[in-house]
Write an enzyme that holds these catalytic residues in place. Structure first.
Site, short mmCIF file in Angstrom:
data_model
loop_
_atom_site.label_atom_id
_atom_site.label_comp_id
_atom_site.label_asym_id
_atom_site.label_seq_id
_atom_site.Cartn_x
_atom_site.Cartn_y
_atom_site.Cartn_z
N LYS A 240 0.80 -1.22 0.00
CA LYS A 240 0.00 0.00 0.00
C LYS A 240 0.84 1.28 0.00
O LYS A 240 0.37 2.33 -0.44
CB LYS A 240 -0.94 0.00 1.20
CG LYS A 240 -2.06 -1.02 1.13
CD LYS A 240 -3.14 -0.59 0.16
CE LYS A 240 -4.38 -1.46 0.29
NZ LYS A 240 -5.48 -0.98 -0.59
N SER B 124 -8.82 -0.74 6.29
CA SER B 124 -8.82 -1.81 7.28
C SER B 124 -7.49 -1.87 8.00
O SER B 124 -7.32 -2.63 8.95
CB SER B 124 -9.09 -3.16 6.60
OG SER B 124 -8.08 -3.47 5.68
N GLY C 223 -15.57 -13.27 0.34
CA GLY C 223 -15.40 -11.89 -0.15
C GLY C 223 -15.26 -11.88 -1.65
O GLY C 223 -14.28 -11.37 -2.19
N ASP D 17 -16.79 -10.37 -4.24
CA ASP D 17 -17.50 -9.32 -4.97
C ASP D 17 -17.00 -9.14 -6.40
O ASP D 17 -17.79 -8.89 -7.32
CB ASP D 17 -17.41 -7.99 -4.20
CG ASP D 17 -16.00 -7.62 -3.82
OD1 ASP D 17 -15.45 -8.28 -2.93
OD2 ASP D 17 -15.44 -6.68 -4.41
N SER E 67 0.99 -9.68 -0.40
CA SER E 67 0.62 -8.26 -0.33
C SER E 67 0.99 -7.57 0.96
O SER E 67 1.17 -6.34 0.98
CB SER E 67 -0.88 -8.11 -0.58
OG SER E 67 -1.62 -8.93 0.30
#
Length: 320
Positions: free
Chosen positions: A51, A75, A205, A207, A302
């Protein structure tokens, strides 16, 4: 749509903050999968996740545009990254986190001098709150994934993979809001379109899987139940989704048990502490969600920001 040139420019902008992370290989993992498996180790990145790449690219440009304060909804990992770079640039930062946020991530945000605001359990609740705070405080909202600067920054992971490993066949990337996956897809597909890029989501999750099947951005509920807390988005981004539609070769799902096993395997055999969100890519390889026989495979790890108090809930036995 973000272009390769945007990612190359982002790399020059962030190079003094974001590290070029190492590639790690485990013979045991490769033997288990039946392929040469490499881990792109963003858990060893500044602030402990990928990130920092997108956050640095966006916050630097926001400062150039005159921003005196920034907000973010996260989060944990995006919030840490925004707080870190804002602190480096002497800009106040307020981070909106879920009420059940990973405590180690919240503590890290505070250590980077970020102010904390708790709101809900999903990105659909956090993002409007962070936008409102930015408006009230005359600041700039830094999106977690759905912004060209964020996507371009995350895409630098893809550039590094192409430089670090010869003859890559498949790259496996975790998919949340799509910032990392769309950036990596753009970098890789615009340079080497024959490389297969496969996304992975937790079953709880999914989506993006639903959205791809329907051909439009679709919101789902219940994503806050997965242990992969970095992937608890309720829908892909409006900017990231078209990139996923254009470039992604496949998207697979992994179970909570798969994620726990993969995370435990990497910790036990490779001595690397990775997040459940990171473990999704390893799980996809280990549990044959993708045909990888005799390939050179890169699993993008990640992040590694794990709440140590919850390790007993996350880890399982991997040796009988």
């Amino acid at each position: 749509m973000v272009q390769l040139e945007d990612i190359i420019r982002a790399r020059g902008r962030i190079m003094n903050i974001a590290k070029k992370t190492p590639i790690i290989k485990s013979h045991q993992l490769s033997d288990r999968v039946g392929a040469q498996v490499f881990l792109k180790s963003e858990h060893l990145q500044t602030t402990g996740s990928f990130k920092i790449r997108g956050a640095t690219n966006r916050v630097m440009q926001a400062k150039e545009e005159g921003a005196r304060l920034v907000t973010a909804a996260s989060s944990g990992n995006h919030g840490q990254a925004v707080a870190y770079i804002a602190n480096q640039l002497d800009i106040p930062a307020t981070i909106v986190v879920p009420t059940d946020a990973n405590e180690s991530k919240v503590n890290a945000i505070r250590e980077y001098h970020g102010a904390i605001d708790y709101c809900g359990t999903t990105s659909a609740e956090r993002i409007p709150r962070a936008i409102t705070l930015a408006e009230e405080l005359n600041g700039v909202f830094i999106p977690p994934y759905d912004h060209p600067d964020i996507i371009a920054g995350q895409g630098t992971v893809g550039l590094e993979i192409l430089e670090q490993i010869e003859n890559v066949d498949t790259v496996i990337v975790p998919v949340g809001g799509g910032g990392l996956s769309s950036g990596v897809l753009t970098a890789i597909k615009e340079k080497k379109p024959n490389i297969r890029v496969v996304g992975v989501e937790p079953e709880l999750g999914h989506d993006t899987k639903i959205s791809l099947e329907k051909g439009e951005v679709t919101s789902v509920s219940g994503t806050d139940q997965t242990i992969a807390d970095g992937l608890r988005t309720t829908q892909p981004g409006d900017l990231t989704f078209p990139i996923l539609q254009k470039y992604m070769d496949d998207l697979v799902l992994v179970s909570e048990d798969d994620i726990r096993y993969a995370m435990s395997f990497v910790m036990e055999r490779m001595k690397q502490l990775i997040e459940p969100s990171s473990a999704t890519t390893v799980a996809a390889a280990m549990f044959e969600k993708i045909n990888l026989s005799h390939e050179n495979v890169v699993c993008i790890i990640s992040g590694g920001n794990v709440d140590l108090s919850k390790l007993d809930h996350l880890l399982v036995k991997t040796v009988e």
